[in-house]
Write an enzyme that holds these catalytic residues in place. Structure first.
Site, mmCIF file in Angstrom:
data_model
loop_
_atom_site.group_PDB
_atom_site.id
_atom_site.type_symbol
_atom_site.label_atom_id
_atom_site.label_comp_id
_atom_site.label_asym_id
_atom_site.label_seq_id
_atom_site.Cartn_x
_atom_site.Cartn_y
_atom_site.Cartn_z
ATOM 1 C CG HIS A 148 13.475 3.654 -10.458
ATOM 2 N ND1 HIS A 148 14.380 4.614 -10.863
ATOM 3 C CD2 HIS A 148 13.010 4.084 -9.254
ATOM 4 C CE1 HIS A 148 14.453 5.562 -9.951
ATOM 5 N NE2 HIS A 148 13.632 5.254 -8.957
ATOM 6 N NE ARG A 210 14.242 9.256 -10.803
ATOM 7 C CZ ARG A 210 13.844 8.965 -9.567
ATOM 8 N NH1 ARG A 210 12.551 8.928 -9.268
ATOM 9 N NH2 ARG A 210 14.733 8.695 -8.632
ATOM 10 N N GLY A 229 9.395 11.809 -9.868
ATOM 11 C CA GLY A 229 10.558 12.645 -10.124
ATOM 12 C C GLY A 229 11.752 12.172 -9.307
ATOM 13 C CD GLU A 235 7.865 14.547 -15.240
ATOM 14 O OE1 GLU A 235 8.943 15.164 -15.319
ATOM 15 O OE2 GLU A 235 7.494 13.701 -16.088
ATOM 16 C CE1 TYR A 245 4.752 12.731 -22.370
ATOM 17 C CE2 TYR A 245 5.570 10.957 -23.757
ATOM 18 C CZ TYR A 245 4.582 11.872 -23.437
ATOM 19 O OH TYR A 245 3.434 11.949 -24.201
#
Length: 353
Positions: A148, A210, A229, A235, A245
């Protein structure tokens, strides 16, 4: 969903139960791409000027590719900090300055280590022949991790630099406005904070993300982003300044006051969407787990599969009616094929619908 052969070009409407939660019917269109270059190593982004394509590779390499011949010319990087390739980190975003033809400058986003911590930084580099030299640090200390890291950077129609930053594997970062993680960031091209950013003296443009990896604007200057997700429910978001968000409080179609629900989410299907671009009313989306390039028609919500070669796809770049894309089969989660990874192109005008 059953994969289609490259040699079959046809359209089907998908009516299976997993798509009943989606916004519109799914239509599959498979095209045979042209191969421009091969043997890249985890390419991350496509940017182009005057027949020359630049590809950053996550292992810390930058390649210049001549579109007409497919010749790959490795570039040298002279940076102040090394680029470690750990997990999802490495050399990620790369985009040319608007005045690149005269300035030879570009913007770069990469992972670095500091006191044992994984972080990310945005820098300005200048080209001198086949060597790119770090010229200025625009922003450092963006939280990073083995997962991430976000990493998409693009210059918007307002001539500001937009940067996606993942939550670095710490979900609560996304709701913390004092952290740069889990955000879309916005800065002036000199690295300063724009006066019209939604939060005073902050690079934060939106929060509650995320792992956003795609940025694209339509002709009305509306910004869209893609986001991974947690388990499916990937998304597509319409991005507006100062909005929350929702991650990790809500995701997918969930709602909560003062939090934004995506304009599209994949339900129980997993795409792992990465780079996106826009053309003629559609967002074109490279998907990793989904192993396709898809399009999303903004007005109708209709999804089409534009390219299916059973490869992890990392980015798309559109110029005129040509879409350029890159495979990511060497990223540790794919099954590398002969000559992977590849830079490909397809003609959007030649796709049957």
């Amino acid at each position: 969903m059953k994969k289609l052969s490259l040699f079959l070009i046809f359209t089907i409407i998908v009516g299976c139960s997993q798509d009943e939660t989606l916004d519109g019917p799914v239509k599959e269109t498979v095209s045979n791409p042209s191969i421009i270059a091969t043997n890249l190593t985890i390419p991350w982004m496509v940017t182009k000027t005057d027949g020359i394509i630049f590809i950053p590779e996550r292992i810390g390499k930058l390649s210049e590719i001549e579109e007409a011949s497919g010749k790959v010319k490795p570039q040298q990087l002279k940076l102040h900090k090394e680029i470690p390739h750990q997990g999802e980190g490495g050399l990620l975003g790369f985009t040319l300055a608007p005045d690149f033809q005269t300035s030879n400058e570009a913007f770069m986003y990469h992972t670095y280590l500091e006191e044992g911590n994984i972080l990310n930084r945005v820098i300005l580099v200048e080209r001198n022949g086949s060597t790119w030299v770090e010229k200025a640090v625009l922003l450092e200390g963006i939280p990073g991790g083995r997962i991430h890291n976000g990493g998409r950077i693009k210059i918007g129609p307002d001539d500001k630099l937009y940067v996606t930053a993942g939550d670095a594997g710490v979900p609560e970062n996304a709701q913390d406005l004092t952290s740069l993680a889990g955000k879309i960031l916005r800065m002036n091209l000199d690295g300063s904070i724009p006066n019209d950013n939604p939060f005073p003296n902050s690079y934060v443009y939106t929060y509650g993300h995320r792992n956003p990896q795609g940025l694209a604007w339509d002709e009305k200057k509306t910004l869209y982003s893609t986001e991974h997700g947690q388990i499916a429910h990937d998304e597509i978001n319409l991005v507006e300044p100062g909005k929350n968000y929702g991650w990790p409080i809500i995701e997918g179609s969930e709602t909560k006051p003062d939090m934004v629900t995506p304009i599209y989410q994949t339900g129980e299907d997993t795409w792992a969407p990465s780079g996106i671009d826009y053309a003629n009313g559609k967002l074109y989306i490279a998907t990793l787990r989904g192993s396709m390039v898809r399009s999303y028609e903004i007005e109708s919500g209709r999804i089409e599969v534009v390219l299916d070669i059973n490869s992890r796809m990392r980015d798309v770049y559109i110029e005129d009616s040509t879409l350029y894309t890159i495979t990511n089969n060497k990223d540790g989660r794919g099954n590398p094929k002969e000559d992977d990874d590849k830079l490909l192109s397809i003609s959007l005008s030649g796709i049957r619908k």
